[in-house]
Design an enzyme around this catalytic site. Structure first.
Site, mmCIF file in Angstrom:
data_model
loop_
_atom_site.group_PDB
_atom_site.id
_atom_site.type_symbol
_atom_site.label_atom_id
_atom_site.label_comp_id
_atom_site.label_asym_id
_atom_site.label_seq_id
_atom_site.Cartn_x
_atom_site.Cartn_y
_atom_site.Cartn_z
ATOM 1 N N SER A 22 -3.659 -1.626 9.885
ATOM 2 C CA SER A 22 -2.618 -1.337 10.873
ATOM 3 C C SER A 22 -2.436 -2.499 11.842
ATOM 4 C CB SER A 22 -2.966 -0.057 11.638
ATOM 5 O OG SER A 22 -3.038 1.042 10.768
ATOM 6 N N ARG A 26 0.890 -5.287 11.955
ATOM 7 C CA ARG A 26 1.552 -5.475 13.252
ATOM 8 C C ARG A 26 1.480 -6.940 13.676
ATOM 9 N NH1 ARG A 26 0.086 -0.232 13.210
ATOM 10 N NH2 ARG A 26 1.175 1.294 14.547
ATOM 11 N N GLY A 99 4.473 1.351 3.026
ATOM 12 C CA GLY A 99 5.277 2.151 3.945
ATOM 13 C C GLY A 99 5.373 1.524 5.322
ATOM 14 N N ARG A 130 8.804 8.430 -0.130
ATOM 15 C CA ARG A 130 8.422 8.718 1.262
ATOM 16 C C ARG A 130 9.666 8.682 2.153
ATOM 17 N NH1 ARG A 130 3.426 4.864 2.611
ATOM 18 N NH2 ARG A 130 3.399 6.177 4.484
ATOM 19 N N ASP A 318 -5.953 9.812 8.635
ATOM 20 C CA ASP A 318 -6.682 9.010 7.651
ATOM 21 C C ASP A 318 -8.129 9.437 7.507
ATOM 22 O OD1 ASP A 318 -4.396 7.603 7.171
ATOM 23 O OD2 ASP A 318 -4.976 5.823 8.296
#
Length: 322
Positions: A22, A26, A99, A130, A318
């Site tokens: 993540s 970013r 995604g 999705r 998660d």
């Protein structure tokens, strides 16, 4: 192929945790919109980060890959960009089955210098299953023209991203994070009202990146909704960042260390980080696990009897498999 599995009676040793996906994605995309040369250390090796690197290059940034970190498995990345508006963007961008990359790059495509020229965003078959409709509708209200196929890729995008107000469903936090990363770069103030905001730690992660880049925003609660007010006309400057260890990945050796006798040391985690999955430590401790946390490592002493309990995983999806 044959797979032989031997039972294990004891679990001991040292684990260096892989870096956070993540944070990695970013950091890469923010470096692509920042002006100058950004240095990212310990970026995760994964399909998602490779997709993000492809996107950075497609947006016109120069991406140079450095040496691998043999302990964590990460690698260093240098991203050189002239910032926004993007001058040279390829006509078709493919985000694989990532995604997070697909959703995060979509609003950035409204920051092209030649935004009146339609371009295509496509993805892999798994990602096409999705949802994207909520984000597509929000971006239409922010000035983009998007032609879609049942709310998913391939998408044809044109138009300039403009400030405005939108109401967003927060079932997935990625829609909100995508807007929070892009809206500060355009003129004017934008307001995002979010209902049913889930995965709050991931939003906090995005906001910490905005803090690092000097973005002015406010966050408040109004009539049960989360309201984000984002100032515009920011210019992101190049930055240096080290990607912290991933608590989602660490959850598996932590759980194994609790279940089996022995002692393991888990390194590479930043306990001050915004990752919500660090809550696993508190959950397991409340179940009776012997876990010691200090500045440089997590020590798990296993084999003790633990008790079950009801766990709310709304903010930590998660962790459900663990």
């Amino acid at each position: 192929m044959e797979l032989h599995i031997a039972t294990t009676q004891k679990f001991s040793g040292t684990v260096m945790v892989p870096s956070s996906k993540s944070h990695s994605v970013r950091a890469l995309l923010l470096a692509a919109v920042a002006t100058g040369t950004s240095t990212l250390k310990n970026v995760l090796h994964s399909d998602d980060t490779e997709a993000a690197i492809d996107v950075c290059r497609a947006l016109g940034a120069k991406v140079m890959l450095g040496a691998d970190n043999k302990l964590s498995g990460g690698f260093d990345v240098t991203v050189e960009s002239s910032g926004v508006p993007f001058v040279k963007v390829i006509e078709k961008i493919f985000t694989r089955n990532s995604g997070i990359t697909t959703r995060f790059v979509l609003p950035l495509l409204g920051l092209r210098k030649s935004a009146d020229m339609p371009m295509t965003l496509d993805c892999g078959e798994q990602m096409k299953a999705r949802p994207m409709q909520e984000l597509i509708d929000a971006l239409r209200s922010f000035g983009l023209t998007i032609k879609d196929t049942n709310g998913t890729c391939p998408l044809t995008i044109s138009g300039i991203l403009k400030s405005g107000n939108v109401t967003l469903d927060g079932t997935t936090s990625q829609y909100l994070s995508a807007l929070l990363m892009s809206l500060p770069l355009i003129p004017g103030q934008s307001v995002i009202t979010v209902s049913n905001l889930n995965e709050r730690p991931y939003v906090d992660m995005t906001l910490r990146w905005l803090d690092k880049l000097g973005v002015h925003y406010s966050r408040q609660e109004k009539e049960g909704n989360d309201v984000f007010i984002v100032s515009g006309k920011h210019t992101y400057s190049a930055f240096t960042a080290e990607i912290p260890g991933d608590f989602s990945s660490a959850s598996y050796p932590i759980a194994a260390g609790v279940l089996l006798p022995g002692e393991i040391s888990i390194k590479g985690l930043d306990f001050s980080d915004a990752q919500g999955d660090k809550r696993l430590i508190e959950i397991l401790q409340s179940m009776g696990a012997d876990i010691l946390k200090n500045e440089s490592e997590l020590v798990v002493r296993g084999g003790k009897k633990v008790r079950g309990q009801i766990i709310d995983c709304n903010a930590i999806p998660d962790l459900v498999p663990t």
